[in-house]
Design a protein around this motif. Structure first.
Motif, short mmCIF file in Angstrom:
data_model
loop_
_atom_site.label_atom_id
_atom_site.label_comp_id
_atom_site.label_asym_id
_atom_site.label_seq_id
_atom_site.Cartn_x
_atom_site.Cartn_y
_atom_site.Cartn_z
N PHE A 18 0.78 -1.14 0.31
CA PHE A 18 0.07 -0.15 0.03
C PHE A 18 1.01 1.79 0.00
O PHE A 18 0.60 2.32 -0.69
CB PHE A 18 -0.99 -0.03 1.34
N ALA A 19 1.70 1.14 1.37
CA ALA A 19 2.74 2.64 1.28
C ALA A 19 3.49 2.13 -0.17
O ALA A 19 3.63 3.87 -0.98
CB ALA A 19 3.89 2.01 2.04
N ASP A 20 3.90 1.97 -1.48
CA ASP A 20 4.60 1.00 -2.41
C ASP A 20 4.15 2.02 -3.14
O ASP A 20 4.04 3.11 -4.69
CB ASP A 20 4.93 0.43 -2.66
N LEU A 21 2.06 2.50 -2.76
CA LEU A 21 1.23 2.90 -3.66
C LEU A 21 1.61 5.18 -4.02
O LEU A 21 0.71 5.45 -4.93
CB LEU A 21 0.15 2.92 -3.96
N TRP A 22 1.69 5.14 -2.53
CA TRP A 22 2.15 6.31 -3.04
C TRP A 22 3.49 6.84 -2.45
O TRP A 22 3.83 6.75 -0.99
CB TRP A 22 1.05 7.00 -1.46
N PRO A 23 4.42 7.26 -3.86
CA PRO A 23 6.07 7.31 -3.29
C PRO A 23 5.80 8.43 -2.56
O PRO A 23 5.34 9.40 -2.43
CB PRO A 23 6.86 7.62 -4.91
N LYS A 90 -5.16 -4.55 11.63
CA LYS A 90 -5.40 -4.15 11.60
C LYS A 90 -4.75 -4.53 9.32
O LYS A 90 -4.56 -3.32 8.82
CB LYS A 90 -4.53 -3.06 11.14
N THR A 91 -5.44 -5.54 9.33
CA THR A 91 -4.54 -5.52 8.08
C THR A 91 -6.04 -6.57 7.20
O THR A 91 -6.38 -7.19 7.55
CB THR A 91 -3.49 -7.59 7.67
N PRO A 92 -7.38 -5.81 5.81
CA PRO A 92 -7.40 -5.75 5.39
C PRO A 92 -7.20 -7.22 4.07
O PRO A 92 -6.34 -7.34 3.86
CB PRO A 92 -8.33 -4.74 4.72
N ASP A 93 -8.82 -7.69 4.00
CA ASP A 93 -8.09 -8.55 2.20
C ASP A 93 -7.54 -7.57 1.26
O ASP A 93 -8.89 -6.79 0.43
CB ASP A 93 -9.24 -9.19 2.55
N MET A 94 -6.49 -7.64 1.43
CA MET A 94 -6.48 -6.80 -0.50
C MET A 94 -6.25 -6.79 -1.58
O MET A 94 -6.72 -6.00 -2.76
CB MET A 94 -4.85 -6.84 -0.53
N THR A 95 -7.30 -7.93 -1.95
CA THR A 95 -8.05 -8.17 -3.22
C THR A 95 -9.22 -7.95 -3.20
O THR A 95 -9.47 -7.36 -4.04
CB THR A 95 -7.94 -9.89 -2.87
N VAL A 96 -9.92 -7.49 -2.09
CA VAL A 96 -11.20 -6.60 -2.34
C VAL A 96 -11.28 -5.53 -1.54
O VAL A 96 -11.83 -5.00 -1.06
CB VAL A 96 -12.61 -7.49 -2.09
N PHE A 97 -9.85 -4.62 -1.53
CA PHE A 97 -9.43 -3.59 -1.13
C PHE A 97 -11.14 -1.98 -1.18
O PHE A 97 -10.67 -2.32 -1.97
CB PHE A 97 -8.57 -2.96 -1.45
N GLY A 123 -8.44 8.75 -5.77
CA GLY A 123 -7.76 7.86 -7.57
C GLY A 123 -9.82 7.27 -6.96
O GLY A 123 -10.22 7.35 -6.12
N ALA A 124 -9.65 6.45 -8.41
CA ALA A 124 -10.81 5.62 -8.18
C ALA A 124 -10.09 4.41 -7.37
O ALA A 124 -9.49 4.00 -7.81
CB ALA A 124 -10.92 5.35 -9.98
N LEU A 125 -11.51 3.93 -6.93
CA LEU A 125 -10.96 3.10 -6.60
C LEU A 125 -10.86 1.49 -7.14
O LEU A 125 -9.81 0.33 -7.06
CB LEU A 125 -13.02 2.10 -5.20
N ASP A 126 -11.33 1.49 -8.57
CA ASP A 126 -10.58 0.51 -9.33
C ASP A 126 -9.10 0.77 -9.94
O ASP A 126 -8.15 -0.45 -9.35
CB ASP A 126 -11.37 -0.03 -10.49
N ASP A 127 -9.29 1.71 -9.79
CA ASP A 127 -7.98 1.93 -10.35
C ASP A 127 -6.48 1.71 -9.09
O ASP A 127 -5.52 0.72 -9.69
CB ASP A 127 -7.21 3.19 -11.01
N ILE A 128 -7.09 1.63 -8.11
CA ILE A 128 -6.37 1.75 -7.22
C ILE A 128 -6.13 0.12 -6.58
O ILE A 128 -5.04 -0.47 -6.32
CB ILE A 128 -6.84 2.50 -5.51
N ARG A 129 -7.05 -0.40 -6.67
CA ARG A 129 -7.29 -2.45 -6.51
C ARG A 129 -6.13 -2.86 -8.13
O ARG A 129 -5.53 -4.10 -7.64
CB ARG A 129 -8.85 -2.55 -6.60
N ALA A 130 -6.36 -2.02 -9.20
CA ALA A 130 -5.60 -2.60 -9.83
C ALA A 130 -4.42 -2.72 -9.87
O ALA A 130 -2.96 -3.45 -9.63
CB ALA A 130 -5.67 -1.88 -11.10
N ARG A 131 -3.83 -1.11 -9.20
CA ARG A 131 -2.39 -1.24 -8.98
C ARG A 131 -1.54 -2.23 -7.70
O ARG A 131 -0.67 -2.49 -7.91
CB ARG A 131 -1.80 0.54 -8.66
N ILE A 132 -2.09 -2.39 -7.23
CA ILE A 132 -2.69 -3.09 -5.14
C ILE A 132 -2.56 -4.29 -5.91
O ILE A 132 -0.72 -5.07 -5.73
CB ILE A 132 -3.51 -3.62 -4.46
#
Length: 239
Positions: A18-23, A90-97, A123-132
């Motif tokens: 998650f942190a890597d998504l936001w340098p 505090k760890t959600p299922d990142m597959t369905v973030f 950002g758009a949730l679908d885009d963020i999920r795709a990046r994850i």
């Protein structure tokens, strides 16, 4: 409850992904949203204090993350979003973030901005999920998360087995307390349940219960048979 190696690994990987998504770029401030028309359904937003500019790095640490359910000109309906906190609890299922983590998390309508609160679009949730899911460590996270969930299931089963064993071990004490009530017509003791000290009350110490039962027999409240049965209950309670 102590965490397992798989749970610690899954928590660490989720936080890292998650942190890597936001340098951490010092000047990369998130654009503030001023009205509902700037947002769309399933956008991801953060809510924060207006006292200082918000960077994505700061948002990871303390901002409140929300998912847009609907918007109007001045208000927005938001659902809470759980983001990785670095620990297993505090760890959600990142597959369905972005999906509700708790059924009790109801949508809340609020103004887009107030004097004490600001809102920014991430950002758009679908885009963020795709990046994850395209992150190089996502496959390793999935394996760790699957193992971590299996560990948690085993921990819950183990904890439930312990509770069941305690209930079974305390069952004779509960039955004895109930039978004393039936015999005497009085609530002589209090039964708490499957705890180390499951029976309480003034008569539950210093031999008082047996003295009291002897007194009841002496004044004719208990028959000889009832008295003997009551003493057996006292034996079961170790009183």
């Amino acid at each position: 409850m102590t965490t397992t190696a798989a749970q610690d690994r899954a928590a660490h990987l989720a936080r890292t992904i998650f942190a890597d998504l936001w340098p951490p770029l010092p000047d990369a401030h998130i654009a503030e949203v001023g009205e509902g028309s700037q947002l769309r359904r399933d956008d991801l937003v953060v809510i924060y204090s207006p006292h200082q500019p918000l960077t994505l790095e700061k948002a990871l640490s303390w901002a409140s993350w929300r998912r847009v359910a609907s918007t109007s000109a001045r208000t927005v309906v938001l659902r809470p979003v759980a983001v990785p906190g670095g620990t297993w609890d505090k760890t959600p299922d990142m597959t369905v973030f972005g999906e509700p983590w708790n059924a009790l998390w109801s949508p809340v309508r609020m103004y887009v901005t107030t004097a004490d609160r600001r809102m920014a679009r991430v950002g758009a949730l679908d885009d963020i999920r795709a990046r994850i899911t395209s992150h190089p460590d996502f496959g390793e996270w999935q394996r760790a998360y699957t193992a971590a969930e299996a560990d948690e299931h085993g921990q819950r089963q183990q904890a439930q087995a312990l509770v069941d064993a305690l209930k079974e071990a305390r069952a004779p004490r509960r039955t004895a307390v109930q039978r004393l009530h039936e015999i005497t017509g009085q609530n002589l003791l209090i039964y708490f349940g499957p705890l180390d000290r499951s029976v309480s009350g003034w008569l539950a110490s210093e031999g008082r219960l047996r003295v009291y039962l002897t007194g009841l027999k002496g004044v004719g409240v208990l028959t000889d048979e009832q008295y003997r049965e009551a003493l057996k209950c006292a034996d079961a309670l170790a009183l």
